[in-house]
Design an enzyme around this catalytic site. Structure first.
Site, PDB file in Angstrom:
ATOM      1  N   LYS A 195      -4.212   5.480   2.861  1.00 20.98           N
ATOM      2  CA  LYS A 195      -4.046   5.461   1.566  1.00 20.98           C
ATOM      3  C   LYS A 195      -5.237   5.048   0.876  1.00 20.98           C
ATOM      4  O   LYS A 195      -5.546   5.417  -0.241  1.00 20.98           O
ATOM      5  CB  LYS A 195      -3.028   4.431   1.192  1.00 20.98           C
ATOM      6  CG  LYS A 195      -3.106   3.123   1.564  1.00 20.98           C
ATOM      7  CD  LYS A 195      -2.042   2.006   1.243  1.00 20.98           C
ATOM      8  CE  LYS A 195      -2.146   0.673   1.639  1.00 20.98           C
ATOM      9  NZ  LYS A 195      -2.107   0.776   3.313  1.00 20.98           N
ATOM     10  N   TYR A 237      -9.846   3.218  -2.950  1.00 23.65           N
ATOM     11  CA  TYR A 237      -8.856   3.423  -3.984  1.00 23.65           C
ATOM     12  C   TYR A 237      -9.320   4.096  -5.283  1.00 23.65           C
ATOM     13  O   TYR A 237      -9.138   3.433  -6.191  1.00 23.65           O
ATOM     14  CB  TYR A 237      -8.292   1.937  -4.249  1.00 23.65           C
ATOM     15  CG  TYR A 237      -7.480   1.555  -3.150  1.00 23.65           C
ATOM     16  CD1 TYR A 237      -6.423   2.084  -2.410  1.00 23.65           C
ATOM     17  CD2 TYR A 237      -8.225   0.560  -2.129  1.00 23.65           C
ATOM     18  CE1 TYR A 237      -5.677   1.559  -1.097  1.00 23.65           C
ATOM     19  CE2 TYR A 237      -7.596  -0.168  -0.934  1.00 23.65           C
ATOM     20  CZ  TYR A 237      -6.508   0.351  -0.409  1.00 23.65           C
ATOM     21  OH  TYR A 237      -5.963  -0.041   0.609  1.00 23.65           O
ATOM     22  N   ARG A 295     -10.670  -0.498   2.885  1.00 20.33           N
ATOM     23  CA  ARG A 295     -12.064  -0.528   2.025  1.00 20.33           C
ATOM     24  C   ARG A 295     -13.106  -1.041   2.939  1.00 20.33           C
ATOM     25  O   ARG A 295     -14.186  -0.522   2.830  1.00 20.33           O
ATOM     26  CB  ARG A 295     -11.717  -1.471   1.092  1.00 20.33           C
ATOM     27  CG  ARG A 295     -11.582  -3.111   1.393  1.00 20.33           C
ATOM     28  CD  ARG A 295     -11.574  -3.819   0.100  1.00 20.33           C
ATOM     29  NE  ARG A 295     -10.062  -3.799  -0.434  1.00 20.33           N
ATOM     30  CZ  ARG A 295      -9.884  -3.296  -1.762  1.00 20.33           C
ATOM     31  NH1 ARG A 295     -10.936  -2.759  -2.299  1.00 20.33           N
ATOM     32  NH2 ARG A 295      -8.806  -3.333  -2.223  1.00 20.33           N
ATOM     33  N   GLU A 346      -5.475  -2.862  10.272  1.00 21.74           N
ATOM     34  CA  GLU A 346      -5.313  -1.727   9.198  1.00 21.74           C
ATOM     35  C   GLU A 346      -6.629  -1.853   8.355  1.00 21.74           C
ATOM     36  O   GLU A 346      -6.126  -1.952   7.017  1.00 21.74           O
ATOM     37  CB  GLU A 346      -3.914  -1.721   8.551  1.00 21.74           C
ATOM     38  CG  GLU A 346      -2.783  -1.605   9.621  1.00 21.74           C
ATOM     39  CD  GLU A 346      -1.247  -1.920   9.139  1.00 21.74           C
ATOM     40  OE1 GLU A 346      -1.416  -2.296   7.633  1.00 21.74           O
ATOM     41  OE2 GLU A 346      -0.504  -1.985   9.663  1.00 21.74           O
ATOM     42  N   PRO A 347      -7.621  -1.750   8.814  1.00 15.62           N
ATOM     43  CA  PRO A 347      -8.918  -1.963   7.704  1.00 15.62           C
ATOM     44  C   PRO A 347      -8.802  -0.559   6.814  1.00 15.62           C
ATOM     45  O   PRO A 347      -8.542   0.450   7.254  1.00 15.62           O
ATOM     46  CB  PRO A 347     -10.117  -1.922   8.545  1.00 15.62           C
ATOM     47  CG  PRO A 347      -9.681  -1.459   9.835  1.00 15.62           C
ATOM     48  CD  PRO A 347      -8.151  -1.718  10.082  1.00 15.62           C
ATOM     49  N   SER A 407      -4.914  -7.105  -0.041  1.00  7.76           N
ATOM     50  CA  SER A 407      -6.094  -6.232   0.218  1.00  7.76           C
ATOM     51  C   SER A 407      -7.390  -7.101  -0.271  1.00  7.76           C
ATOM     52  O   SER A 407      -7.179  -7.696  -1.577  1.00  7.76           O
ATOM     53  CB  SER A 407      -5.860  -5.095  -0.593  1.00  7.76           C
ATOM     54  OG  SER A 407      -6.944  -4.170  -0.636  1.00  7.76           O
ATOM     55  N   HIS A 427       0.251  -8.563   6.362  1.00  9.11           N
ATOM     56  CA  HIS A 427      -0.850  -8.299   5.706  1.00  9.11           C
ATOM     57  C   HIS A 427      -1.038  -9.119   4.498  1.00  9.11           C
ATOM     58  O   HIS A 427       0.001  -9.539   3.608  1.00  9.11           O
ATOM     59  CB  HIS A 427      -0.499  -6.956   4.827  1.00  9.11           C
ATOM     60  CG  HIS A 427      -1.743  -6.064   4.288  1.00  9.11           C
ATOM     61  ND1 HIS A 427      -2.717  -6.715   3.317  1.00  9.11           N
ATOM     62  CD2 HIS A 427      -2.079  -4.672   4.631  1.00  9.11           C
ATOM     63  CE1 HIS A 427      -3.477  -5.904   3.177  1.00  9.11           C
ATOM     64  NE2 HIS A 427      -3.289  -4.756   3.709  1.00  9.11           N
ATOM     65  N   TYR A 483      -6.127  -0.235 -11.013  1.00 10.54           N
ATOM     66  CA  TYR A 483      -5.071  -0.503  -9.867  1.00 10.54           C
ATOM     67  C   TYR A 483      -5.573  -1.458  -8.824  1.00 10.54           C
ATOM     68  O   TYR A 483      -5.022  -2.044  -8.027  1.00 10.54           O
ATOM     69  CB  TYR A 483      -4.587   0.777  -9.482  1.00 10.54           C
ATOM     70  CG  TYR A 483      -3.976   1.655 -10.393  1.00 10.54           C
ATOM     71  CD1 TYR A 483      -3.108   1.228 -11.341  1.00 10.54           C
ATOM     72  CD2 TYR A 483      -4.428   3.056 -10.635  1.00 10.54           C
ATOM     73  CE1 TYR A 483      -2.392   2.048 -12.227  1.00 10.54           C
ATOM     74  CE2 TYR A 483      -3.967   3.738 -11.588  1.00 10.54           C
ATOM     75  CZ  TYR A 483      -2.875   3.335 -12.519  1.00 10.54           C
ATOM     76  OH  TYR A 483      -2.420   4.186 -13.506  1.00 10.54           O
TER      77      TYR A 483
END
Length: 472
Positions: free
Chosen positions: A65, A376, A271, A268-269, A197, A194, A320
């Protein structure tokens, strides 16, 4: 895998070229008017090397994503990275480049029924859940799934907090879910979390891993055979950031809580891998001088620059992803610095990229560069008001080409060798002939002397008005 003409080739730069020379070559070509990206896959390779060095026990599963650019996925696949997918579309994109379903974790804790059915049909078995209803859905739609219970453990400082939406309480809710899963006959294989982010609270990983250890013990007591620990995301990736402190905390916590190799540790890297790999080039198409000092009405107090990308495109990250961007004029200028703002191209007043920044006076057609634009941005960009999503040019140096040219799913056909900036300027696609998107019609502007205006001088269109007697 067959490479289509819609894909951008990876241009292998010679020793005299780098990302900035490519940007200058394209922007100075005289035919480029739209915003564009340059993607340096060497940056992704270097990030992977850092990850393996700092977190040798943790296998990365890239968060699709964050940036689902096809070349990004192919490069990461060639490096042996797994994939964190959140929808059936992302699953299809990863499977479409020839990746085995065992290298995918369906890490969306709340999944539409059709997406669970699709995962089952495609052999994507490992998936997360954080609530009772999700366990019942999985039991009905994918009974042989390998379930990972996602717990909540929030970082005190994170760029994008996620705990308010996902993750069950590790002390009260997670044990209950383990009992329900046992009653349903599901196969719980591990625990995930998690922290948020863009985490800026490294100790949170220790707290989360300790919670996971307690739940592993409970799962064992209930008859499960857990073997998977998923550390989630939260790893910074912009230029000047580091995962050293986070890695130190994780490695120490793993040694304390999971000292043996019988537990497979993944993360789950997102960025981390792509943020600094993308550089965005935008050009100034319009400009407005503001004169707001009533005591000096001829003096420019602020300059508004309008560029060809904005918050409905690449800069959606401002809304966002809570990102901050730094404008870098491509052309070196001299002269007085003046308060300025930068605006996107749409007709929406919210389309502001930079509210207040000191810049030297720039002309129409000049370019402004934004680094660290890989996370993103593109996946969320729209064509609102009819403005296109920027094209991505992909580059690499010779050492990266030698490393990846035969690493599946990449082949030599993915690369172009030679004096790359000259070919990039033409916007050639992988077939080497399609230039339609670059044949922009020229705009006849007024002479430069009419467009230029000095912030300190009185513009020619300002006049003093005086009262005069009526002429009979």
């Amino acid at each position: 895998m067959k490479v289509t003409n819609c894909d951008e080739r990876i241009h292998v730069l010679d020793s005299s070229a780098d990302v900035m020379t490519v940007i200058r070559d394209i922007s100075n070509s005289g035919v480029q008017e739209e915003a564009f990206y340059v993607l340096d896959i060497g940056d992704i390779v270097r990030k992977h090397q850092i990850w393996k060095e700092k977190l040798p026990r943790v296998e990365p599963y890239y968060a699709v994503k964050c940036n689902d650019n096809l070349t990004v996925l192919e490069v990461l696949a060639a490096l042996g990275v797994g994939f964190d997918c959140a929808s059936k579309s992302e699953i299809n994109k990863v499977l479409g480049i020839g990746i085995d379903s065992s290298r995918i974790i369906f890490a969306n804790p709340t999944k539409p029924a059709s997406h669970i059915r699709h995962a089952s049909a495609m052999g994507v078995d490992t998936m997360t859940a954080d609530n009772e209803s999700e366990l019942h859905k999985i039991k009905k739609l994918h009974p042989v799934a390998k379930v990972v219970i996602r717990i909540r453990c929030d970082a005190e400082v994170a760029q994008c907090p996620l705990g308010m939406k996902f993750g069950c309480d590790p002390t009260h809710e997670a044990p209950k879910l383990l009992h329900i899963a046992r009653m349903l006959g599901l196969n719980v294989v591990g625990i995930s979390f998690h922290v948020g982010s863009g985490c800026q609270d490294p100790p949170v990983f220790q707290r989360a891993i300790r919670h996971a250890r307690v739940l592993f013990n409970l799962a064992l007591d209930l008859g499960f055979k857990p073997y998977l620990l998923d550390l989630g995301g939260g790893y910074p990736g912009a230029t000047g950031t580091s995962i050293d402190k986070i890695a130190e905390v994780i490695n120490e916590a793993l040694m304390e809580c999971f000292p043996t190799e019988d537990v497979h540790v993944i993360a789950e890297p997102g960025r981390f891998y792509v943020a600094s790999a993308f550089t965005l080039a935008t050009s100034i198409h319009s400009k407005r001088y503001v004169r707001q000092d009533p005591t000096s009405p001829n003096t420019v107090t602020h300059v508004m620059y309008y560029i060809n990308d904005g918050v409905y495109g690449s800069f959606n990250c401002l809304l966002y992803d809570h990102q901050r961007v730094t404008p870098l004029p491509l052309k070196k200028a001299c002269g007085k610095m003046i308060q300025s703002s930068i605006w996107g191209p749409t007709c929406d007043g919210l389309d502001q990229v930079v509210e207040n920044v000191l810049l030297q006076d720039m002309d129409l057609g000049e370019w402004i560069i934004f680094e660290n634009m890989g996370a993103y941005t593109l996946p969320v960009a729209s064509q609102f008001n009819g403005f296109p999503v920027p094209k991505v040019h992909v580059v690499a140096d010779e050492s990266v080409w030698l490393l990846l040219k035969d690493a599946f799913p990449l082949t030599e056909d993915h690369f172009v060798i030679g004096n790359t900036p000259a070919t990039l300027r033409l916007g050639l696609d992988i077939g080497g002939t399609n230039m339609d998107t670059w044949n922009n019609s020229g705009i006849d502007l007024a002479p430069p002397e009419m467009l230029a205006a000095s912030p300190v001088a009185t513009a020619s269109f300002l006049y003093d008005y005086v009262d005069v007697d009526r002429i009979d």
